[in-house]
Design a protein around this motif. Structure first.
Motif, PDB file in Angstrom:
ATOM      1  N   GLY A  64       0.792  -1.237   0.000  1.00 26.13           N
ATOM      2  CA  GLY A  64       0.000   0.000   0.000  1.00 26.13           C
ATOM      3  C   GLY A  64       0.817   1.277   0.000  1.00 26.13           C
ATOM      4  O   GLY A  64       0.287   2.349  -0.248  1.00 26.13           O
ATOM      5  N   CYS A 121       2.327   1.771   5.185  1.00 22.16           N
ATOM      6  CA  CYS A 121       2.792   1.241   6.480  1.00 22.16           C
ATOM      7  C   CYS A 121       4.281   0.866   6.439  1.00 22.16           C
ATOM      8  O   CYS A 121       5.132   1.594   6.953  1.00 22.16           O
ATOM      9  N   ARG A 122       4.610  -0.262   5.803  1.00 15.91           N
ATOM     10  CA  ARG A 122       5.988  -0.783   5.905  1.00 15.91           C
ATOM     11  C   ARG A 122       7.009   0.040   5.143  1.00 15.91           C
ATOM     12  O   ARG A 122       8.045   0.425   5.711  1.00 15.91           O
ATOM     13  N   HIS A 135      -3.902   3.274  -2.195  1.00 13.86           N
ATOM     14  CA  HIS A 135      -3.782   4.425  -1.279  1.00 13.86           C
ATOM     15  C   HIS A 135      -3.006   5.597  -1.878  1.00 13.86           C
ATOM     16  O   HIS A 135      -2.454   6.413  -1.142  1.00 13.86           O
TER      17      HIS A 135
HETATM   18  P1  4NP Z   1       1.629  -1.723   3.564  1.00 12.74           P
HETATM   19  O1  4NP Z   1       0.281  -2.146   4.325  1.00 12.74           O
HETATM   20  O2  4NP Z   1       1.735  -2.586   2.337  1.00 12.74           O
HETATM   21  O3  4NP Z   1       2.702  -2.027   4.571  1.00 12.74           O
HETATM   22  O4  4NP Z   1       1.491  -0.247   3.261  1.00 12.74           O
HETATM   23  C1  4NP Z   1      -0.945  -2.265   3.695  1.00 12.74           C
HETATM   24  C2  4NP Z   1      -1.687  -1.133   3.462  1.00 12.74           C
HETATM   25  C3  4NP Z   1      -2.936  -1.249   2.858  1.00 12.74           C
HETATM   26  C4  4NP Z   1      -3.423  -2.497   2.489  1.00 12.74           C
HETATM   27  C5  4NP Z   1      -2.663  -3.630   2.716  1.00 12.74           C
HETATM   28  C6  4NP Z   1      -1.419  -3.509   3.328  1.00 12.74           C
HETATM   29  N1  4NP Z   1      -4.712  -2.609   1.887  1.00 12.74           N
HETATM   30  O5  4NP Z   1      -5.135  -3.751   1.615  1.00 12.74           O
HETATM   31  O6  4NP Z   1      -5.374  -1.597   1.646  1.00 12.74           O
END
Ligand code: 4NP
Length: 169
Positions: A19, A22-23, A55
Motif C-alpha cells: 500500500g 505502512c511498511r 492508497h
Molecule cells: P503496507 O500495508 O503494504 O505495509 O502499506 C498495507 C496497506 C494497505 C493495504 C494492505 C497492506 N490494503 O489492503 O489496503
C-alpha cells in the motif's frame, strides 16, 4: 548493489510494500534518519512506493507514524505506485515481502534488473521470517514489530553501503 557512491552520483534506494502507507514509508523514514545521523545526506536518495494503487496520495498510516515518532523518526511519504521506470531509476529496490518481490519482478520481463531487487530481510541480522509482516489489519504490537524489524535491517543495510562511499577532499 556495489558501486562507488559519490556526491555527484548518490545511491538511490526505493523501499516497496503493497500500500505504501505502512511498511515502506517506515523503512524510508528509518533509513533517512540513519543517513542523517551519520551525516551522509549528500550520498543517498531515499524513496518508497507500493505495488498497489489502493492508497495513492495518502500519507503514512497514523499507527506507523505514531510508532516511528516515539523513536524520533519522521515519516514524510505520499503514497505512489511502483512502476517499471523505477527499475531503471534506482540502484536498490527493497521488497518487504515475497508477494511484493514477485510483483516488482513481473515488471522486469527480461530479468535485466534482477540484481537490484532484493528482499528487505536479507539485511535483518535476526531474520525469523523472510517477510516483513503486513501490519495493516492488526493492532499496535504489529506496527511496533515492523518498526523493530526495519530498524535492525536498515542499520545493517547502511553498514554495508557506507564503505562504498568515496569522499572527495
Ligand atoms: P503496507 O500495508 O503494504 O505495509 O502499506 C498495507 C496497506 C494497505 C493495504 C494492505 C497492506 N490494503 O489492503 O489496503
Amino acid at each position: 548493489m556495489n558501486r562507488p557512491i559519490t556526491k555527484e552520483d548518490p545511491y538511490k534506494l526505493c523501499f516497496v510494500c503493497l500500500g505504501n502507507i505502512c511498511r515502506s514509508p517506515t523503512a524510508e523514514g528509518i533509513f533517512q534518519h540513519l543517513v542523517n545521523e551519520r551525516g551522509l545526506q549528500s550520498y543517498f536518495y531515499v524513496d518508497s512506493s507500493g505495488t498497489s494503487a489502493y492508497h495513492i496520495g495518502e500519507p503514512a498510516n497514523s499507527k506507523s507514524q505514531w510508532v516511528a515518532n516515539q523513536q524520533g523518526v519522521q515519516l514524510h511519504s505520499k503514497a505512489r505506485r511502483f512502476d517499471s521506470a523505477d527499475l531503471e531509476e534506482f540502484d536498490l529496490i527493497l521488497a518487504m515481502d515475497s508477494e511484493n518481490y514477485r510483483n516488482i519482478s513481473s515488471l522486469d520481463k527480461n530479468g535485466t534488473y534482477s540484481d537490484k531487487i532484493k528482499m528487505m530481510r536479507e539485511f535483518d541480522p535476526q531474520p525469523d521470517d523472510r517477510d516483513v509482516p503486513d501490519p495493516y489489519y492488526g493492532g499496535m504490537d504489529g506496527f511496533q514489530n515492523v518498526f523493530d524489524v526495519l530498524k535492525r535491517s536498515c542499520d545493517e543495510l547502511l553498514n554495508r553501503l557506507e564503505p562504498l562511499i568515496e569522499k572527495s577532499s
